[in-house]
Design an enzyme around this catalytic site. Structure first.
Site, PDB file in Angstrom:
ATOM      1  N   HIS A   1      -8.000  -3.279   4.302  1.00 25.54           N
ATOM      2  CA  HIS A   1      -7.392  -1.944   4.407  1.00 25.54           C
ATOM      3  C   HIS A   1      -8.011  -1.000   3.364  1.00 25.54           C
ATOM      4  O   HIS A   1      -8.352   0.139   3.662  1.00 25.54           O
ATOM      5  CB  HIS A   1      -5.873  -2.088   4.224  1.00 25.54           C
ATOM      6  CG  HIS A   1      -5.177  -0.880   3.704  1.00 25.54           C
ATOM      7  ND1 HIS A   1      -5.260  -0.484   2.386  1.00 25.54           N
ATOM      8  CD2 HIS A   1      -4.402   0.042   4.315  1.00 25.54           C
ATOM      9  CE1 HIS A   1      -4.573   0.626   2.220  1.00 25.54           C
ATOM     10  NE2 HIS A   1      -4.031   0.963   3.386  1.00 25.54           N
ATOM     11  N   ASN A   2      -8.181  -1.491   2.140  1.00 18.74           N
ATOM     12  CA  ASN A   2      -8.766  -0.652   1.094  1.00 18.74           C
ATOM     13  C   ASN A   2     -10.219  -0.296   1.405  1.00 18.74           C
ATOM     14  O   ASN A   2     -10.669   0.817   1.124  1.00 18.74           O
ATOM     15  CB  ASN A   2      -8.681  -1.356  -0.265  1.00 18.74           C
ATOM     16  CG  ASN A   2      -7.288  -1.285  -0.854  1.00 18.74           C
ATOM     17  OD1 ASN A   2      -6.336  -0.955  -0.158  1.00 18.74           O
ATOM     18  ND2 ASN A   2      -7.155  -1.610  -2.115  1.00 18.74           N
TER      19      ASN A   2
ATOM     20  N   SER B   1       0.832  -1.201   0.000  1.00 14.67           N
ATOM     21  CA  SER B   1       0.000   0.000   0.000  1.00 14.67           C
ATOM     22  C   SER B   1       0.867   1.250   0.000  1.00 14.67           C
ATOM     23  O   SER B   1       1.941   1.268   0.585  1.00 14.67           O
ATOM     24  CB  SER B   1      -0.886  -0.036   1.243  1.00 14.67           C
ATOM     25  OG  SER B   1      -1.508   1.196   1.391  1.00 14.67           O
TER      26      SER B   1
ATOM     27  N   LYS C   1      -4.796  -6.473   2.980  1.00 13.41           N
ATOM     28  CA  LYS C   1      -4.723  -5.303   2.076  1.00 13.41           C
ATOM     29  C   LYS C   1      -6.122  -4.944   1.561  1.00 13.41           C
ATOM     30  O   LYS C   1      -6.483  -3.769   1.453  1.00 13.41           O
ATOM     31  CB  LYS C   1      -3.772  -5.614   0.914  1.00 13.41           C
ATOM     32  CG  LYS C   1      -3.791  -4.603  -0.224  1.00 13.41           C
ATOM     33  CD  LYS C   1      -3.077  -3.317   0.128  1.00 13.41           C
ATOM     34  CE  LYS C   1      -3.401  -2.103  -0.703  1.00 13.41           C
ATOM     35  NZ  LYS C   1      -3.249  -2.198  -2.117  1.00 13.41           N
TER      36      LYS C   1
ATOM     37  N   GLU D   1     -10.184   2.361   3.836  1.00 13.73           N
ATOM     38  CA  GLU D   1      -9.790   3.607   3.143  1.00 13.73           C
ATOM     39  C   GLU D   1     -11.025   4.264   2.491  1.00 13.73           C
ATOM     40  O   GLU D   1     -11.201   5.481   2.574  1.00 13.73           O
ATOM     41  CB  GLU D   1      -8.742   3.255   2.093  1.00 13.73           C
ATOM     42  CG  GLU D   1      -8.136   4.436   1.381  1.00 13.73           C
ATOM     43  CD  GLU D   1      -7.095   3.981   0.354  1.00 13.73           C
ATOM     44  OE1 GLU D   1      -6.152   3.248   0.731  1.00 13.73           O
ATOM     45  OE2 GLU D   1      -7.235   4.337  -0.830  1.00 13.73           O
TER      46      GLU D   1
HETATM   47  P1  NDP Z   1      -0.564  -2.113 -13.817  1.00 16.22           P
HETATM   48  O1  NDP Z   1      -1.547  -2.691 -12.899  1.00 16.22           O
HETATM   49  O2  NDP Z   1      -1.019  -1.061 -14.758  1.00 16.22           O
HETATM   50  O3  NDP Z   1       0.116  -3.314 -14.641  1.00 16.22           O
HETATM   51  C1  NDP Z   1       1.040  -3.041 -15.644  1.00 16.22           C
HETATM   52  C2  NDP Z   1       2.157  -4.058 -15.627  1.00 16.22           C
HETATM   53  O4  NDP Z   1       1.628  -5.383 -15.772  1.00 16.22           O
HETATM   54  C3  NDP Z   1       3.077  -3.815 -16.801  1.00 16.22           C
HETATM   55  O5  NDP Z   1       4.391  -4.075 -16.404  1.00 16.22           O
HETATM   56  C4  NDP Z   1       2.572  -4.854 -17.801  1.00 16.22           C
HETATM   57  O6  NDP Z   1       3.527  -5.220 -18.760  1.00 16.22           O
HETATM   58  C5  NDP Z   1       2.289  -5.996 -16.870  1.00 16.22           C
HETATM   59  N1  NDP Z   1       1.451  -7.007 -17.500  1.00 16.22           N
HETATM   60  C6  NDP Z   1       0.151  -6.904 -17.838  1.00 16.22           C
HETATM   61  N2  NDP Z   1      -0.284  -8.051 -18.400  1.00 16.22           N
HETATM   62  C7  NDP Z   1       0.774  -8.892 -18.424  1.00 16.22           C
HETATM   63  C8  NDP Z   1       0.968 -10.220 -18.859  1.00 16.22           C
HETATM   64  N3  NDP Z   1      -0.027 -10.928 -19.372  1.00 16.22           N
HETATM   65  N4  NDP Z   1       2.209 -10.770 -18.730  1.00 16.22           N
HETATM   66  C9  NDP Z   1       3.205 -10.069 -18.189  1.00 16.22           C
HETATM   67  N5  NDP Z   1       3.090  -8.813 -17.744  1.00 16.22           N
HETATM   68  C10 NDP Z   1       1.887  -8.224 -17.858  1.00 16.22           C
HETATM   69  O7  NDP Z   1       0.719  -1.559 -13.027  1.00 16.22           O
HETATM   70  P2  NDP Z   1       0.859  -0.851 -11.607  1.00 16.22           P
HETATM   71  O8  NDP Z   1       2.319  -0.620 -11.417  1.00 16.22           O
HETATM   72  O9  NDP Z   1      -0.073   0.287 -11.454  1.00 16.22           O
HETATM   73  O10 NDP Z   1       0.376  -1.967 -10.574  1.00 16.22           O
HETATM   74  C11 NDP Z   1       0.989  -3.233 -10.466  1.00 16.22           C
HETATM   75  C12 NDP Z   1       0.212  -4.036  -9.441  1.00 16.22           C
HETATM   76  O11 NDP Z   1       0.260  -3.348  -8.185  1.00 16.22           O
HETATM   77  C13 NDP Z   1      -1.278  -4.195  -9.763  1.00 16.22           C
HETATM   78  O12 NDP Z   1      -1.716  -5.443  -9.304  1.00 16.22           O
HETATM   79  C14 NDP Z   1      -1.927  -3.099  -8.955  1.00 16.22           C
HETATM   80  O13 NDP Z   1      -3.281  -3.371  -8.663  1.00 16.22           O
HETATM   81  C15 NDP Z   1      -1.059  -3.107  -7.715  1.00 16.22           C
HETATM   82  N6  NDP Z   1      -1.024  -1.862  -6.951  1.00 16.22           N
HETATM   83  C16 NDP Z   1      -1.033  -0.674  -7.604  1.00 16.22           C
HETATM   84  C17 NDP Z   1      -0.993   0.520  -6.871  1.00 16.22           C
HETATM   85  C18 NDP Z   1      -0.966   1.823  -7.582  1.00 16.22           C
HETATM   86  O14 NDP Z   1      -1.051   2.856  -6.891  1.00 16.22           O
HETATM   87  N7  NDP Z   1      -0.793   1.845  -8.893  1.00 16.22           N
HETATM   88  C19 NDP Z   1      -0.935   0.509  -5.395  1.00 16.22           C
HETATM   89  C20 NDP Z   1      -0.830  -0.798  -4.831  1.00 16.22           C
HETATM   90  C21 NDP Z   1      -0.901  -1.933  -5.594  1.00 16.22           C
HETATM   91  P3  NDP Z   1       3.539  -4.483 -20.195  1.00 16.22           P
HETATM   92  O15 NDP Z   1       4.348  -3.236 -20.004  1.00 16.22           O
HETATM   93  O16 NDP Z   1       4.173  -5.476 -21.089  1.00 16.22           O
HETATM   94  O17 NDP Z   1       2.110  -4.194 -20.579  1.00 16.22           O
END
Ligand code: NDP
Length: 473
Positions: A184-185, A127, A181, A188
């Site tokens: 927690h959400n 988080s 988590k 939030e």
């Molecule tokens: P995203 O959720 O937008 O995911 C994008 C990433 O996932 C990219 O690296 C993408 O690769 C990869 N991806 C998607 N599909 C595939 C696949 N089939 N095979 C391999 N890689 C894949 O990114 P975030 O950084 O925002 O979040 C990452 C995780 O963290 C998510 O689960 C999210 O819910 C969680 N999270 C996010 C927060 C936030 O504030 N953003 C906070 C806390 C948790 P490519 O570049 O090739 O598309």
């Protein structure tokens, strides 16, 4: 030289976590499905502790054993697909870590299936968004405790610190970290809704200006309400675009990403009342009906003269009423969240330490707040308590302010101001403190139309009554 850990998924979260680990002295291998992203990251952050890879096999081979592979990708099928791709490349006792917002039942399933192959799988709730990932998130790790021992040092180093302690503590087995988590959400959502209701009352009934609101929230941030959300709210009130306040120009439709929904579905599954969190989710749904709300104002005519009366309000009094109501309602939403965790502990065979879980939330995450110290102390001094609101500290806090919550809700109801989360908090307290409820009538009705039987207060056992024709017309 081999890397200490590998990160797959270099979007906002993965890239910032990788940088955080590298800053803390760990050698980090990085990989992303779309390889141009790897180039972009290396161009922007050519960290001396980074090793970039464009093929999964080379990435895996670059890691010291047991391998620690941190997935930070979109939740759902991408996690399963990556696991499938990694399986032929890794060895027994290697550790896959899922740091995304995965659904906890998926984590339970993945952990179980990988355990059969002697591969460890940790489901880790993270988080704090981008800023947290980069400089210190709150971390909620679930899974095999031995596997966690290979990660504890890294996680504790990269996590946020609050009151000198790492905001990271092993939670329990399989999906427990993602579960915490998720709850927690949900909390939030409730925190944000309650603050929005406090704002609505102060603005509509109290007639406070944005400058005054900034001041009020700033004062509250030096009280029992001290928290990140209260602090940023005070700052939000001050932002202007030209002559206008930005807040006044923002459309009143709140979006969501779905974890609040999971918390509510789970509460329904386990039969736990989390009404304040549910009210917060419903309020987001209703906020989306902007056009219908504009229509409704013209259809549902409020003839209540008090809805227009603002002059009889004592401004100082209303600030105090809102502050105390916000505090009690906040206590109730946390109590409901922990009650859900308590039910989950039993349902999924986990072992939670609530005093430690509340400490994790004290830094890095959006719900960080001073009163989490009080929650932790309350759980520590009264382990085995049925509900947080029964602890000495919080029952006293509620008793001191309950009349103010009642008064504020009455005021809002009289004036037609919707404060459904605060109203739910009061309803929860009132329901709890009613030893003789009206549920006897429901039991009678169920038995009347469906012979569902009932228990009695005066005798042990299960009873059915032949209701029909047994009363006077
Ligand atoms: P995203 O959720 O937008 O995911 C994008 C990433 O996932 C990219 O690296 C993408 O690769 C990869 N991806 C998607 N599909 C595939 C696949 N089939 N095979 C391999 N890689 C894949 O990114 P975030 O950084 O925002 O979040 C990452 C995780 O963290 C998510 O689960 C999210 O819910 C969680 N999270 C996010 C927060 C936030 O504030 N953003 C906070 C806390 C948790 P490519 O570049 O090739 O598309």
């Amino acid at each position: 030289m081999k890397s200490n850990i590998g990160v797959i998924g270099l979007s906002v979260m993965g890239m910032n976590l990788a940088l955080n680990m590298a800053d803390n002295g760990y050698k980090v291998s990085i990989f992303n499905r779309t390889t141009s992203v790897v180039d972009k990251v290396m161009k922007e952050h050519n960290h001396k502790n980074f090793s970039a890879f464009y093929a999964l096999k080379e990435f895996v081979d670059s890691l010291e054993k047991p391998r620690r592979i941190f997935l930070m990708v979109k939740s759902g099928s991408p996690v399963d697909m990556l696991i499938e791709q990694l399986l032929p490349l890794i060895d027994e006792e290697d550790i896959i870590i899922d740091g995304g917002n995965s659904y906890f039942k998926d984590t339970i399933r993945r952990e179980r299936s990988l355990r059969e192959k002697n591969i460890y799988f940790l489901g880790v709730g993270i988080s704090g968004g981008e800023e947290g990932a980069r400089f210190g998130p709150a971390i909620m790790p679930g899974g095999d405790e031995k596997a966690y021992s290979y990660l504890s040092e890294i996680f504790e180093k990269i996590s946020a610190k609050a009151y000198g302690e790492a905001c990271c503590k092993y939670i329990s087995t399989d999906g427990s970290g993602h579960y915490v988590k998720m709850v927690h959400n949900g909390i939030e959502y409730a925190d944000m809704q309650l603050i929005s209701e406090a704002y609505t009352i102060l603005k509509t009934i109290g007639d406070f200006s944005n400058e005054e609101l900034a001041e009020i929230f700033n004062d509250w941030n030096n009280s029992e309400l001290e928290s990140y959300l209260i602090e940023i709210t005070s700052n939000i009130f001050k932002v202007k675009e030209g002559e206008k306040y930005l807040l006044d120009l923002i459309m009143d439709k709140a979006s969501q990403k779905g974890t609040g929904k999971w918390t509510n579905l789970e509460a329904i599954d386990l039969g736990v009342d989390i009404s304040v969190i549910t009210a917060a989710l419903n309020a987001r749904f209703m906020s989306g009906l902007k056009d219908e709300r504009i229509k409704a104002e013209k259809i549902i005519l409020d003839n209540n003269e008090k809805s227009l009366a603002k002059n009889d309000i004592n401004k100082k009094e209303i600030i105090e009423l809102v502050k105390n109501s916000l505090y009690i309602s906040k206590i109730v939403s946390y109590a409901q969240g922990f009650k859900l965790l308590s039910a989950a502990e039993e349902e999924y065979d986990w072992n939670f330490d609530f005093a430690e879980i509340s400490k994790i939330f004290r830094g890095g995450c959006i719900i960080r707040a001073k009163f989490l110290n009080d929650i932790s102390d309350a759980f520590k001094s009264s382990s085995n308590i049925d509900n947080l609101i029964f602890t000495d500290f919080f029952s006293r806090e509620i008793n001191l302010r309950l009349n103010d919550l009642r008064k504020l809700i009455s005021m809002a109801v009289e004036r037609g101001v919707a404060v459904s989360a605060m109203t739910s908090a009061l309803g929860y307290i009132d329901t709890y403190k009613t030893p003789r409820s009206g549920a006897n009538l429901i039991q009678a009705q169920r038995d009347y139309f469906g012979s569902h039987t009932f228990e009695r207060l005066d005798k042990e056992g299960s009873f059915h009554y032949d209701w029909i024709d047994s009363y006077d017309e």
